[in-house]
Design a protein around this motif. Structure first.
Motif, mmCIF file in Angstrom:
data_model
loop_
_atom_site.group_PDB
_atom_site.id
_atom_site.type_symbol
_atom_site.label_atom_id
_atom_site.label_comp_id
_atom_site.label_asym_id
_atom_site.label_seq_id
_atom_site.Cartn_x
_atom_site.Cartn_y
_atom_site.Cartn_z
ATOM 1 N N PRO A 126 -3.284 -11.377 34.235
ATOM 2 C CA PRO A 126 -1.984 -11.062 34.232
ATOM 3 C C PRO A 126 -1.681 -10.222 32.754
ATOM 4 O O PRO A 126 -2.154 -10.275 31.978
ATOM 5 C CB PRO A 126 -1.280 -12.392 34.031
ATOM 6 C CG PRO A 126 -2.475 -13.155 33.513
ATOM 7 C CD PRO A 126 -3.741 -12.763 33.886
ATOM 8 N N TRP A 129 5.040 -11.381 30.041
ATOM 9 C CA TRP A 129 5.200 -12.307 29.106
ATOM 10 C C TRP A 129 5.045 -13.767 29.248
ATOM 11 O O TRP A 129 4.498 -14.785 28.540
ATOM 12 C CB TRP A 129 6.793 -12.016 28.534
ATOM 13 C CG TRP A 129 7.021 -12.868 27.409
ATOM 14 C CD1 TRP A 129 7.723 -13.960 27.238
ATOM 15 C CD2 TRP A 129 6.608 -12.637 25.892
ATOM 16 N NE1 TRP A 129 7.858 -14.596 25.922
ATOM 17 C CE2 TRP A 129 7.119 -13.623 25.065
ATOM 18 C CE3 TRP A 129 5.810 -11.452 25.291
ATOM 19 C CZ2 TRP A 129 6.928 -13.712 24.011
ATOM 20 C CZ3 TRP A 129 5.658 -11.522 23.995
ATOM 21 C CH2 TRP A 129 6.263 -12.721 23.078
ATOM 22 N N GLU A 130 5.605 -14.172 30.315
ATOM 23 C CA GLU A 130 5.479 -15.696 30.743
ATOM 24 C C GLU A 130 4.044 -16.122 30.910
ATOM 25 O O GLU A 130 3.860 -17.353 30.803
ATOM 26 C CB GLU A 130 6.237 -15.926 32.114
ATOM 27 C CG GLU A 130 5.461 -15.476 33.224
ATOM 28 C CD GLU A 130 5.758 -13.826 33.445
ATOM 29 O OE1 GLU A 130 5.177 -13.426 34.610
ATOM 30 O OE2 GLU A 130 6.560 -13.227 32.682
ATOM 31 N N ARG A 131 3.175 -15.273 31.012
ATOM 32 C CA ARG A 131 1.721 -15.814 31.139
ATOM 33 C C ARG A 131 0.865 -15.788 29.750
ATOM 34 O O ARG A 131 -0.153 -15.835 29.596
ATOM 35 C CB ARG A 131 0.976 -15.240 32.019
ATOM 36 C CG ARG A 131 1.427 -15.449 33.719
ATOM 37 C CD ARG A 131 0.881 -16.824 34.024
ATOM 38 N NE ARG A 131 -0.304 -17.031 34.128
ATOM 39 C CZ ARG A 131 -1.070 -16.625 35.087
ATOM 40 N NH1 ARG A 131 -0.492 -16.042 36.160
ATOM 41 N NH2 ARG A 131 -2.412 -16.756 35.083
ATOM 42 N N PRO A 133 -0.516 -16.277 26.271
ATOM 43 C CA PRO A 133 -1.315 -17.205 25.765
ATOM 44 C C PRO A 133 -0.509 -17.622 24.316
ATOM 45 O O PRO A 133 -0.426 -16.880 23.479
ATOM 46 C CB PRO A 133 -2.832 -17.069 25.755
ATOM 47 C CG PRO A 133 -2.831 -15.345 25.678
ATOM 48 C CD PRO A 133 -1.689 -15.184 26.575
ATOM 49 N N ASP A 208 -7.793 -13.914 29.864
ATOM 50 C CA ASP A 208 -6.734 -14.482 30.770
ATOM 51 C C ASP A 208 -5.593 -13.955 30.647
ATOM 52 O O ASP A 208 -4.461 -14.321 31.305
ATOM 53 C CB ASP A 208 -6.705 -16.062 30.439
ATOM 54 C CG ASP A 208 -6.252 -16.383 29.119
ATOM 55 O OD1 ASP A 208 -6.248 -15.487 28.188
ATOM 56 O OD2 ASP A 208 -5.815 -17.547 28.784
ATOM 57 N N HIS A 209 -5.553 -12.896 29.988
ATOM 58 C CA HIS A 209 -4.191 -12.171 29.781
ATOM 59 C C HIS A 209 -4.700 -10.875 29.148
ATOM 60 O O HIS A 209 -5.696 -10.706 28.282
ATOM 61 C CB HIS A 209 -3.208 -12.573 28.796
ATOM 62 C CG HIS A 209 -1.844 -12.066 29.002
ATOM 63 N ND1 HIS A 209 -1.489 -10.987 28.141
ATOM 64 C CD2 HIS A 209 -0.699 -12.410 29.590
ATOM 65 C CE1 HIS A 209 -0.366 -10.853 28.503
ATOM 66 N NE2 HIS A 209 0.293 -11.685 29.405
#
Length: 292
Positions: A126, A129-131, A133, A208-209
């Motif tokens: 992803p 912004w919502e993801r 960490p 993860d981001h």
């Protein structure tokens, strides 16, 4: 049973960190950073962010982190902190280093950076912004990347010092017996690929981001430029990290072409005894200061 206990320990640690985080005051930079991040997402494609954004981050941070060490050579007061005082930096060496860096950055590293977008797409990494960490999870993943890179670097770096292949590849990096910050990525193209692989292993395992790519680049550049700086600065905050190698550790490697093969931490050199000469040298230097 052991696995369940380990999971329980990590869960408890995570909860403790989350609790401490909840007690901290709100970061005043978070809202501007959020706005800037969302602006970037609204105005640039994922390919542009992953490719050109990563290149800009790397180039900007690399030369920004090199700047203090570069300026130290013009400040007489800082000479007492230079490790190899008898080998000052020269314009000739720095210009030679800079030209090789440009080639490595744009002809070797840029093609690798171009693969970042396809990596994020393939693994559905992803950008939003919502993801994003939390800071402590980002820090933990960067530490994991550092441990993996350090392990890879130790064994491959030691292999590159083998007498049958040293002169063909790694000798280029050792052209400067007294290192300086900008020399951190001065290397044979094959070495850039071989040792650089360690950088990507952690990313492939922990990413993860997309922010982790840039966070880990920041950490890795800060570390490698610090250990190549040629200066042992008092109160360097990096020296507070347990088992951190530091500039003296790696400077000894450049000075003697042997031992101290790890990039970031000291444990592999201690385990395999490849720091014995450095330890003896350090003790000798301490004894000499005491008798003065």
């Amino acid at each position: 049973m052991a696995t369940n206990e380990s999971v329980s320990i990590f869960s408890s640690a995570s909860l403790a960190v989350e609790y401490v985080d909840s007690l901290l005051p709100e970061n005043p930079l978070q809202e501007p950073f959020k706005n800037a991040w969302n602006y970037m997402l609204d105005n640039y494609t994922k390919f542009q962010i992953a490719t050109w954004g990563s290149l800009i981050v790397h180039e900007t941070l690399y030369f920004l982190f090199c700047l203090p060490g570069f300026l130290f050579q013009f400040i007489p007061y800082m000479k007492k902190y230079k490790i190899q005082k008898d080998k000052p930096e020269t314009w000739e060496n720095q210009w030679k280093c800079f030209k090789v860096l440009l080639f490595n950055h744009f002809c070797i590293q840029l093609p690798l950076i171009c693969g970042t977008y396809y990596f994020t797409e393939y693994f559905n990494i992803p950008y939003g912004w919502e993801r994003m960490p939390r800071w402590y999870m980002l820090l933990a993943r960067c530490f994991g990347c550092a441990v993996i890179e350090d392990t890879w670097h130790y064994f491959l770096h030691r292999l590159l010092h083998h007498k049958k292949i040293y002169k063909y590849i790694h000798k280029v990096h050792h052209e400067f017996q007294a290192p300086f910050g900008m020399e951190a990525e001065y290397a044979h193209p094959l070495e850039t690929l071989i040792l650089g692989t360690g950088f990507f292993i952690g990313i492939m395992l922990f990413c993860d981001h997309v922010i982790l790519l840039w966070a880990w680049v920041t950490v890795r550049l800060l570390e490698t430029i610090d250990v190549h700086s040629g200066y042992d600065i008092p109160l360097n905050p990096l020296n507070l990290i347990p088992f951190y190698a530091g500039s003296r550790h790696h400077d000894f490697h450049h000075m003697n072409f042997i031992g101290n093969y790890a990039s970031t931490f000291t444990w592999w050199d201690r385990i395999f005894g490849t720091d014995t000469q450095f330890v003896a040298y350090t003790e000798k230097m301490k004894s000499g200061k005491k008798t003065e």
